[in-house]
Design a protein around this motif. Structure first.
Motif, PDB file in Angstrom:
ATOM      1  N   PRO A 148       0.977  -1.422  -0.159  1.00  0.00           N
ATOM      2  CA  PRO A 148       0.335  -0.088  -0.136  1.00  0.00           C
ATOM      3  C   PRO A 148       0.827   1.512   0.064  1.00  0.00           C
ATOM      4  CG  PRO A 148      -0.207  -0.882   2.313  1.00  0.00           C
ATOM      5  CD  PRO A 148       1.056  -2.201   1.788  1.00  0.00           C
ATOM      6  N   LYS A 204      -4.700   5.849   2.838  1.00  0.00           N
ATOM      7  CA  LYS A 204      -5.491   4.762   2.037  1.00  0.00           C
ATOM      8  C   LYS A 204      -6.326   5.609   1.323  1.00  0.00           C
ATOM      9  CE  LYS A 204      -7.555   0.882   1.399  1.00  0.00           C
ATOM     10  NZ  LYS A 204      -8.103  -0.923   2.399  1.00  0.00           N
ATOM     11  N   GLY A 259     -10.288   3.088  -2.490  1.00  0.00           N
ATOM     12  CA  GLY A 259      -9.008   2.838  -1.454  1.00  0.00           C
ATOM     13  C   GLY A 259      -8.347   3.280  -2.858  1.00  0.00           C
TER      14      GLY A 259
END
Ligand code: PMP
Length: 462
Positions: free
Chosen positions: A394, A399, A421
């Motif tokens: 990520p 996010k 996201g």
């Protein structure tokens, strides 16, 4: 006639909108400062806004305009039905032709013995119906303690109290004291984000077996049903590993619980078959339907119910219903939509031509430096954005920040592609052509390039 004019200047319309219109899933203040984009008309897969821009709608409205915009046949059917019988209820021992015809047609289209329809106005309402129906079913069978519905984290089943409780969206649970009692969430089959070093198929099996564990932990005598979307849509188009659904089906067959397939997105051709359950080999007792049922031309949803459940429910007065259950205009529009889907072979085209074509073109985006995964099924697709493909990592920042930037570049470049996201998702109208798919993928690539450039500059590419 009292017509709303499209001819006010955009800024004036935006100001009126900001002053009086509360938008769903929106931070009002931010939108008011920015001004909503005003969509004035649409045709095929293309929206036109109040500034005359033409936008490729790769989300089919809200996953619903399956036959595309601008089909006169539906408008004509609606007008005819409004003149003939604009409304009548189905509560008090009465019925009407559109509800009869639509229920019968759905019974024909739905697999196996899913032969009975309870109508609602939306997908959320239909899931409220399902919750009450499965509990009433077990109570009628002398098992009133079988009340718990097992669902999944990051599922979406609607925005009413029951719908949002069945759903597994934490931000929704945080508002309004949800979930309501007797809903239990297990983990989702989201290999890309949660699979770590595990093999994709082993992970799918592991996540499916969480259902068995939950049934055993909670007690089979307390569990009424399991509900799931064949492919999680709003959760980010999470296409499960191949191992997942057969194992879920095995577990549902083994224990005495009902299986509800939420087909609100997957139904009516999205995955290349009439229902996602057919694509994934699922044998539900109940299917939730909405959206593509009318291609969004009129609000209508429902539950398609198997013989056994309908028979048991039929033994009592089911104290449940909506004024607009089986609304004649919406039902007539839905019937016409189903006729078009069928007679024009739209779903066959998705399965044999445009679905495989999208899969091939969409997969080419996987070579982009920002893309960790590019997957599709039928005409729904997802891209995972990442700063590190190999690690499926990520972004270091919040996010969704990068996903939002990408979405903004899409919108500015006349493509509606949504972000969940840091995943980008598409579900275009099922009538999209190969040439339009080329345009979609080209615009998506441009947006990815612009996003990469911006996040490098802003220090977000990490
Ligand atoms: N179930 C699923 C799978 C959905 O995607 C949605 C809507 N996105 C719903 C239920 C709720 O449908 P509605 O918005 O019509 O209430």
């Amino acid at each position: 006639m009292n017509m709303i004019t499209n001819h006010l200047p955009t800024a004036e319309l935006q100001a009126l909108d900001a002053a009086h219109h509360i938008h769903p899933f929106t931070t009002q203040d931010e939108l008011a400062a920015k001004g909503a984009r005003i969509i004035t008309r649409a045709s095929g897969v293309t929206l036109t806004d109040s500034e005359g821009c033409e936008i490729l709608d790769a989300m089919a409205g809200l996953w619903c305009v399956n036959i595309g915009y601008g089909r006169d046949e539906l408008a004509e059917v609606a007008a005819r039905q409004m003149r003939e019988l604009p409304f009548y209820n189905t509560f008090f021992q009465t019925t009407h032709v559109p509800a009869i015809a639509l229920a019968a047609r759905l019974a024909e289209l739905a697999p196996a013995d899913l032969n009975h329809v309870f109508f609602a106005g939306s997908g959320s309402e239909a899931n409220d119906t399902n919750m009450r129906m499965v509990r009433t079913y077990w109570a009628q069978k002398g098992k009133p303690d079988k009340k718990i519905i097992i669902s999944r984290k990051n599922a979406y089943h609607g925005s009413t109290m029951a719908g949002a409780s069945l759903g597994g969206m934490t931000p929704m649970h945080e508002q309004g004291g949800l979930p309501i009692p007797d809903v239990h969430h297990i983990d989702q089959p989201h290999w890309y984000e949660e699979g770590g070093d595990m093999d994709r198929e082993d992970f799918g099996l592991m996540r499916a077996r969480e259902l068995e564990k939950a049934i055993l932990d909670l007690g089979e005598d307390r569990v009424a049903a399991f509900i799931a979307e064949p492919v999680q849509g709003a959760g980010g188009v999470v296409i499960p590993p191949d191992s997942y659904w057969p194992e879920i089906q095995r577990i549902c067959d083994k224990y005495e619980i009902l299986l509800i397939a939420d087909e609100v997105i997957c139904g009516f051709g999205r995955t290349g078959n009439w229902f996602g359950s057919q694509t994934f080999g699922i044998r539900p007792h109940i299917m939730t339907i909405a959206k593509g049922l009318s291609s969004g031309y009129a609000p209508i949803g429902g539950s398609i119910v198997c013989d056994e459940v309908a028979e048991v429910i039929g033994g009592c007065e089911f104290n449940h219903g909506y004024t607009y259950s089986g609304h004649p205009v919406a039902a007539a529009v839905a019937l016409e939509n189903l006729r078009i889907l069928d007679e024009e072979g739209i779903i066959d085209t998705v399965r044999t031509e445009t679905g495989p074509y999208l899969a091939e073109k969409w997969a080419t985006l996987a070579d982009h430096p920002l893309v960790g995964e590019a997957r599709s099924v039928g005409l729904m697709g997802t891209l995972a954005l990442t700063p590190d493909k190999a690690a499926r990592a990520p972004f270091a920042g919040d996010k969704g920040d990068v996903g939002y930037i990408c979405r903004e570049f899409c919108f500015a470049n006349n493509l509606v592609m949504r972000h969940v996201g840091d995943r980008m998702i598409i579900a275009p109208p099922l009538v999209i052509t190969k040439a339009e798919i080329d345009t979609l993928v080209a615009r998506a690539r441009t947006a990815l390039d612009l996003t990469l450039e911006k996040i490098k500059k802003d220090g977000l590419y990490e």
